[in-house]
Each structure stands twice: as C-alpha cells, then as structure tokens.
Design an enzyme around this catalytic site. Structure first.
Site, PDB file in Angstrom:
ATOM      1  N   HIS A 238      -0.882  -7.322   0.433  1.00 30.74           N
ATOM      2  CA  HIS A 238      -0.575  -6.008  -0.438  1.00 30.74           C
ATOM      3  C   HIS A 238      -1.863  -5.230  -0.588  1.00 30.74           C
ATOM      4  O   HIS A 238      -1.678  -4.210  -1.063  1.00 30.74           O
ATOM      5  CB  HIS A 238      -0.012  -6.465  -1.595  1.00 30.74           C
ATOM      6  N   ASP A 270       2.181 -13.099   2.064  1.00 33.80           N
ATOM      7  CA  ASP A 270       1.471 -12.090   1.558  1.00 33.80           C
ATOM      8  C   ASP A 270       0.072 -12.319   2.167  1.00 33.80           C
ATOM      9  O   ASP A 270      -0.921 -12.941   1.480  1.00 33.80           O
ATOM     10  CB  ASP A 270       1.534 -11.962   0.052  1.00 33.80           C
ATOM     11  N   SER A 352      -7.018  -9.988  -5.939  1.00 31.57           N
ATOM     12  CA  SER A 352      -6.085 -10.049  -4.621  1.00 31.57           C
ATOM     13  C   SER A 352      -6.926 -10.466  -3.331  1.00 31.57           C
ATOM     14  O   SER A 352      -7.755  -9.650  -3.288  1.00 31.57           O
ATOM     15  CB  SER A 352      -5.110  -9.017  -4.909  1.00 31.57           C
TER      16      SER A 352
END
Length: 515
Positions: A238, A270, A352
């Site tokens: 992402h 992801d 992230s």
C-alpha cells in the site's frame, strides 16, 4: 536435594523424554533428543543489545531470559516443520508455549498426539480439526464478502482457542452482527473492540524512512537482490500501489534512491518492491535499531503463535511483541488483506513496510494495526510474511554473516578447543551444551570440559552419551561450587553436556575439548 539424587533424577527424566521418541539403532542420530534448544545459540547468539533492551521494555524479560526465549523459539520453529511433516493435515495449528518453553500442537485424536510427541511437540487434544476450522473461516469470508458489513476488523484461526476469531469494532458494527457471525459455526467466536485497523503508511537499511513520490513516508523492509545482481528493497504494497511502476522513490535524506517497481495490496497480501537505481545508495543487510544496536539479518523464516518478534519503523522506531495469530485476514473497509500475521506489538502511521525480525531472522514487512501509538496499553499490529514477497518477485534476501560475540575462555580453563556460555535462572535450572544440542565424534578419544559459574552458586556438570535408545551419564562432576570439570575417554558416538543448577543462579562458561 542431594547431588546423587539430582543426577539420578536428571538422567531419568532425560531418558524418559527420549523414550517418547521411540528407540533408534545403535549409532543412529538421536531422534530429537535431548530436547534442544535450552541454551542460547543460533539467533540468540547474535541478538543485538537493542533487541534485548526492547524485549526487556516490551515483554518484561531480562537479557538472559530474552536470549533463552529466542533460542527456544528457534528450536520451536524447527519442531513446527517436523510436526507438519509428521502430521500433515491431522493437526489444528501450532503455537509457542512460553510457559513451557516448547512448541505446542492442537490434535483431535490420541494417535496424532503420540506422533506429535515423537516429533518433539507438546500435544493438546481439541474439538475441531483443521478442516472444520477452514470451513468456519470460509463461512466468515463468504458473509463479509457478500454483505460487506461495517465494523469487521478481521478474522483468523486461533490455534490456542481452537476457534476462528472475528474481531468487531463495536462502535461501527450493526446490531445483530456478532450473533450472525456466531451462528455460522460453533467454531466461530467474536471479540469486540473500540477501534478499527488502518494501513500505516546513505544505505538502504531496514526500518529507515523512504518516501513514495509525493506521498507521506513509509519504512524500508529488507534489501534484496534479483537476477543479474539487480538491487531492490521490499516494503508494504500500500506504499507503492498508487504508482506501482516507475514512480520516483526518495530516501531518508530526500534524495532519489530509485523507482517503485511493483505492488500487491489485496486478497493475496500486502507487499511492494522498490528498484534501487541510484549509484549513491548501497544495499545493507542490517535493520535499524534506532540507537540500540542494529540487527544483521542472516536469513528468512516463518513464525508460530506465541513467538516473540521485534519491528523497526521510522515513526515508532524499535518495539517488540508476540505473535497472536497467523494467516490472519485484516479488513480495511472494502479491502480485505489475507495471509497476515497478527501481533500485540505497537505501531503508528509511517511504520508501514518496516522490518519484522526474530533474532537475526527476517520474518515480515509491517502492514498495519489498530492502535495509534505506543502510549496505549493494548496494541495490535500486522505484518506480511517476507518469504511470500521474495518468492512473488523472484528476489533473494540481502544478508550478512552472523558475527556472534566470541565466548571468552573461563579463568582456570585454558587449553580447551571451544567455549560456550549460558545462564541458569529460577525457571531455567538446566541447559544442554554445545548451544542447546548434542555433538558427534567419529573417532575414539578423550572428552574434556571445564565449567565456571558465579560465586556462591552450586552448578553441576554431566557428560551423557547416546546408547542407541537413551542418554546415559558417562561422567559427572558435582562438587559444592560452580567450578566443575570432567574427563572421559570413550568410543565414537553422540555426546551432550548438561549443566544443572543445584543451588543459585547466574551466567556460566563451559570450555570443551572433543576428540
């Protein structure tokens, strides 16, 4: 307790443990005995000071307890592979039992339980087999995919609970949703919370900041190489999905380090790839410990429930936790990401893509979480298993050589070939050496060992030999202090040293010479 009784009891218990594996022909390798690993070695030997400090802060473990846990978890990962080979689909999940310091496995019948014991695990009889849990999980996925109800944070199989656990945000879930989910199957349970998850968005080093185009910062996961020596790093999908190819990627100093190369963000996982094309940027096998000592990664591996893990990211930096679920499905509105690992570590936006490690083993890329900061008491964070990302893009993890600190030769024990260190505590009263396992000699000769422990403690030393079906003690030193030595001349075979605390605790060093 008398030392004679202590030695006899230790030998009896060890023989009992070995007996559960069945007998082996004389000269054959001991099948899993003697219950390795119970002393620091492997990942534990290269655990950085920063990792040990974070495990003290986040898990409440001393440095010795952290090293011991890392070593035991490393052994549990190996046992998990043996269990899966031995049982196939005849088990309903595995997890690391921190209290027992060993791998536990859920089984539904006693025959499978015996096979689990033979593989070195601790079996627990449960009601639902894996097929039943898979059907229950599929029923949850079908309901969420069909109705898209608000408030579903995610779901996954909890082997310890023998259930598919669905997490709901009670502040947004419609009335009756929890009851509908429970009615799907008796194996479905619902846990309600007050929050929802969110995806958190020099050297190419794990945990450092990087910026995708004009978006906000993410974190670097791990450096990797491709065919022909191409250079890359892995991060969250992402972070690269808005511009999956050829979008400029900038490093922590603001200069361009390369371009985005690929992105996967959805049902299959992801993870993203950034291609490092700038000449001034070099790949690094380290993960940023943010002032606590960097971690050199030496390979990749999987995790099991209950295992401790640590993460590095540019926002919250360095934190640790434990794995609570594997193969977890996280729900972000209309987006469901499958195959994640759920933990109780903390994280924030910007972490992230960052690195998740266990010891020196790379295990994952930070994916998201349900908390907003490390100041709250309850944390949930997810990571994407790194092995899937490497395989998807045909990459090889960029690794360094493990460089454990050499164990010094203890005073009064000069002239020995090798030295090993360990620590005996109130919960760990015995350890095996070298490094928690046995060793093999192919020739006859003399075995010598010299033990030095803390003043005031009484540590005893035993040398044991595998006789084809059990371990037998062939040499003993059990004086009234922690300074012991043994000498034994014997035939070729398998041997192990056992250090036992008769009284007292503390660190020790064992010097060894083998034929």
């Amino acid at each position: 307790m008398s030392r004679t009784r202590t030695a006899a009891l230790a030998a009896c218990l060890l023989a009992t443990v070995v007996g559960t594996f069945g007998s082996a022909p004389a000269g054959a390798a001991p099948p899993g005995a003697p219950a390795p690993v119970s002393s620091p070695g492997g990942d534990a030997a290269v655990a950085s000071p920063g990792m040990l400090a974070a495990m003290r802060r986040d898990l409440g473990l001393s440095a010795d307890q952290a090293r011991d846990r890392i070593a035991r978890e490393s052994a549990a990962r190996r046992t998990a592979a043996d269990v899966r080979r031995a049982l196939g689909d005849r088990h309903a999940g595995v997890w690391y039992d921190a209290e027992a310091g060993a791998l536990a496995v859920a089984v539904t019948d006693r025959a499978a339980a015996e096979r689990a014991r033979a593989a070195g695990a601790r079996p627990t009889l449960v009601r639902h087999d894996q097929r039943h849990l898979d059907r229950a999980g599929a029923a949850v996925a079908a309901l969420v995919g069909r109705d898209h109800p608000s408030g579903v944070n995610g779901w996954g199989t909890d082997a310890r609970a023998n259930a598919v656990v669905v997490t709901l945000d009670r502040t947004t879930a419609p009335a009756g949703l929890a009851a509908r989910l429970r009615a799907l199957d008796g194996a479905v349970t619902v846990v309600e919370t007050d929050s929802s998850p969110r995806q958190q968005g020099g050297d190419v080093r794990g945990g450092d900041a990087w910026r995708p185009g004009t978006e906000t910062n993410c974190s670097i996961g791990f450096a990797a190489t491709g065919p022909g020596g191409s250079r890359h790093f892995l991060t969250a999908g992402h972070c690269t999905n808005d511009y999956p190819t050829s979008q400029a990627a900038y490093g922590k100093d603001g200069t361009q380090l390369g371009v985005s190369g690929a992105s996967t963000n959805g049902a299959t996982g992801d993870y993203g790839r950034v291609d490092v094309t700038a000449a001034g940027w070099n790949l690094s096998a380290t993960v940023n410990g943010y002032g606590n000592g960097d971690v050199m990664v030496t390979g990749t591996g999987d995790t099991v429930v209950g295992q401790s893990v640590c993460r590095s990211g540019q926002t919250t930096q360095w934190h640790c936790g434990t794995v609570t679920e594997v193969d977890y499905s996280a729900v972000y509105g209309s987006l469901t990401v499958n195959g994640l690992v759920k933990t109780d570590a903390c994280s924030e936006a910007g972490d992230s893509g960052g690195s998740w490690v266990s010891g020196s083993t790379a295990v994952g890329l930070h994916e998201g979480g349900t908390t907003n900061g490390c100041h709250v008491s309850t944390h949930v964070a997810y990571f994407q298993p790194v092995g899937e990302a490497l395989a998807a893009y045909g990459l090889t993890l960029y690794t360094g050589a493990a460089t454990p600190t050499p164990t010094p030769v203890p005073a009064g024990c000069t002239g020995y070939q090798s030295s090993y260190s360990g620590s005996l505590t109130g919960t760990t009263t015995s350890q095996f050496q070298p490094n928690g396992t046995y060793y093999q000699t192919t020739v006859s000769g003399t075995h010598k060992a010299c033990l030095r422990g803390p003043a005031g403690a009484d540590f005893d030393l035993f040398l044991q030999k595998w006789n084809g079906s059990a371990w037998t003690t062939v040499a003993t030193s059990n004086g009234s202090t922690s300074e012991e030595s043994v000498t034994y001349t014997g035939a070729a075979g398998y041997y192990v040293y056992k250090v036992v605390a008769d009284s007292g605790t503390g660190s020790y060093t064992l010097a060894v010479t083998k034929p």
